[in-house]
Write a protein that holds these residues in place. Structure first.
Motif, short mmCIF file in Angstrom:
data_model
loop_
_atom_site.label_atom_id
_atom_site.label_comp_id
_atom_site.label_asym_id
_atom_site.label_seq_id
_atom_site.Cartn_x
_atom_site.Cartn_y
_atom_site.Cartn_z
N LEU A 177 5.74 5.55 1.47
CA LEU A 177 5.24 5.51 0.27
C LEU A 177 6.47 4.15 -1.01
O LEU A 177 5.59 3.99 -1.37
N TRP A 178 7.06 4.01 -0.10
CA TRP A 178 7.85 2.92 -0.64
C TRP A 178 7.10 1.21 0.61
O TRP A 178 7.46 0.35 -0.19
N THR A 179 7.16 1.61 1.50
CA THR A 179 6.82 0.13 2.42
C THR A 179 5.42 0.16 2.65
O THR A 179 5.20 -0.87 2.93
N ASP A 180 4.57 1.01 2.48
CA ASP A 180 2.83 0.81 3.21
C ASP A 180 1.89 0.84 2.19
O ASP A 180 2.14 1.95 1.51
N PRO A 181 1.98 -0.16 1.38
CA PRO A 181 1.12 -1.08 -0.08
C PRO A 181 0.00 0.36 -0.10
O PRO A 181 -0.66 0.08 -1.11
#
Length: 396
Positions: free
Chosen positions: A51-55
């Motif tokens: 959730l932080w690294t894959d838009p």
């Protein structure tokens, strides 16, 4: 009182897997899931990773569609006050439920310090905690992360990659020095420094306090201010309800190879279950591979499969361009044999006890090899360096 054939206490990934396991054998039996979470079952690892690294991966993508796929009835934000093992009932603040089979997948609660949770203090565990922490990311604010284990290192990486000034406080002298051999720990430590994380090593934070728009933490030579603090120090297993019902516990809810507790028709799975691993002996494992496999097995067993739980789970992390998978015990207190294809970047670390028996296997930036790692762990005899070098990666 509402009666159900299967009652699942807890609403995490093990609960979702259990409902699906039930449906493999019982298409019609009624299922109730009672959860104190505010969200329907979701993928927990993504809260500190994807959730932080894959838009392209959204919050909606993180839900597991448990109700739609299994037909289970779901109660959220529901606190259970009592489990009566003899009467086969469960009581909440509002109603009572009857069951034929009960599964504890109650997980755990975050370990705390002397710092009250609040607007700027997050004890990280849930989807709601992720949303809370997200409010402080991407705004060039100063956020402190307390804890150098899985959650702490993943959150520090997540925050610094999202335009957040990040300080990571941990008690090892080198980041993950209690887990990795020295050269690998040094490389891991430098990775975080190179990516802009401010590392405060050899530090225990006893507590702090919210002060207006800041949080003051007490450590080292005084008091230090941050815009927000997130604590990731692991969990304590949630066993109070089981203990109150007279069910045996020991650092978790004790189960046999069929995942049954000390009481007939009551089972436990996931983070809260202490189970007899066929290779490693009695374990309580707080990782997704165990939650999903054990949850599914518990569901099938409750539905009459007659199987035992034979899976030896692995655990993993992915931060920046570094990832690893591991099986068994990985601790720098053990002897190590290192087998690198690229030093500290790609290879295997074996962890051996004083009798030269392999107790853990760490696969760094490798694809495959977990089945071979399990095979090596099951070899109950002394191993030399020559026995281990070049054995991995091999297999799936």
């Amino acid at each position: 009182m509402q009666d159900f054939r299967y009652l699942i206490l807890g609403g995490g990934m093990a609960a979702d897997s259990a409902a699906r396991g039930i449906r493999e054998l019982d298409a019609d039996g009624s299922i109730a899931i009672i959860s104190n979470d505010v969200d329907e079952p979701y993928t927990r690892p993504a809260l500190s990773k994807k959730l932080w690294t894959d838009p392209s991966f959204t919050e909606d993508d993180n839900y597991l569609s448990t109700v739609t796929d299994t037909g289970a009835q779901l109660w959220l934000s529901t606190e259970v006050t009592d489990v009566d093992a003899e009467a086969k009932t469960l009581t909440t603040s509002a109603e009572r439920f009857g069951f034929e089979k009960l599964l504890f997948v109650t997980g755990g609660t975050p370990k705390t310090i002397d710092l009250e949770a609040g607007e700027r203090v997050v004890y990280f565990r849930s989807f709601d905690g992720y949303r809370h922490l997200r409010e402080f990311s991407g705004r060039d604010l100063n956020v402190a992360v307390i804890g150098g284990g899985f959650i702490g290192t993943e959150l520090a990486a997540a925050l610094v990659q999202n335009e957040t000034k990040t300080t990571l406080l941990f008690d090892d002298e080198t980041l993950c020095g209690s887990v990795f051999p020295p050269d690998l720990a040094d490389a891991f430590h430098r990775l975080y420094q190179d990516r802009g994380v401010h590392l405060v090593s050899g530090t225990t934070v006893p507590g702090g306090r919210a002060e207006g728009e800041h949080v003051a933490l007490d450590y080292g030579d005084g008091t230090h201010e941050f815009d927000a603090v997130v604590v990731g120090l692991g969990i304590d297993p949630s066993i109070d309800l089981a203990e109150g019902a007279g069910i045996a516990t020991d650092d978790g809810i004790t189960v046999d190879a069929s995942l049954q507790t000390s009481h007939p028709d009551i089972y436990a799975a996931g983070d809260v279950a202490q189970y007899p691993d066929r290779i490693l002996g009695r374990q309580r494992v707080e990782h997704v591979d165990n939650a999903t496999h054990m949850g599914a097995a518990a569901g099938r067993i409750m539905a009459g499969s007659g199987e035992t739980y034979t899976h030896t789970p692995y655990f993993y992390t992915n931060v920046f361009d570094f990832g690893y998978q591991a099986v068994g015990t990985v601790s720098s207190e053990l002897q190590t044999v290192e087998d690198w294809q690229k030093p500290q970047a790609e290879g295997t670390v074996y962890y051996l006890d004083d009798d030269d028996r392999v107790k853990g296997v760490l696969l760094v930036n490798l694809d495959g090899g977990l089945d071979t790692a399990r095979t090596i762990l099951a070899e109950d005899w002394p191993h030399s360096r020559d026995d281990l070098v070049n054995r991995l990666p091999e297999g799936d």
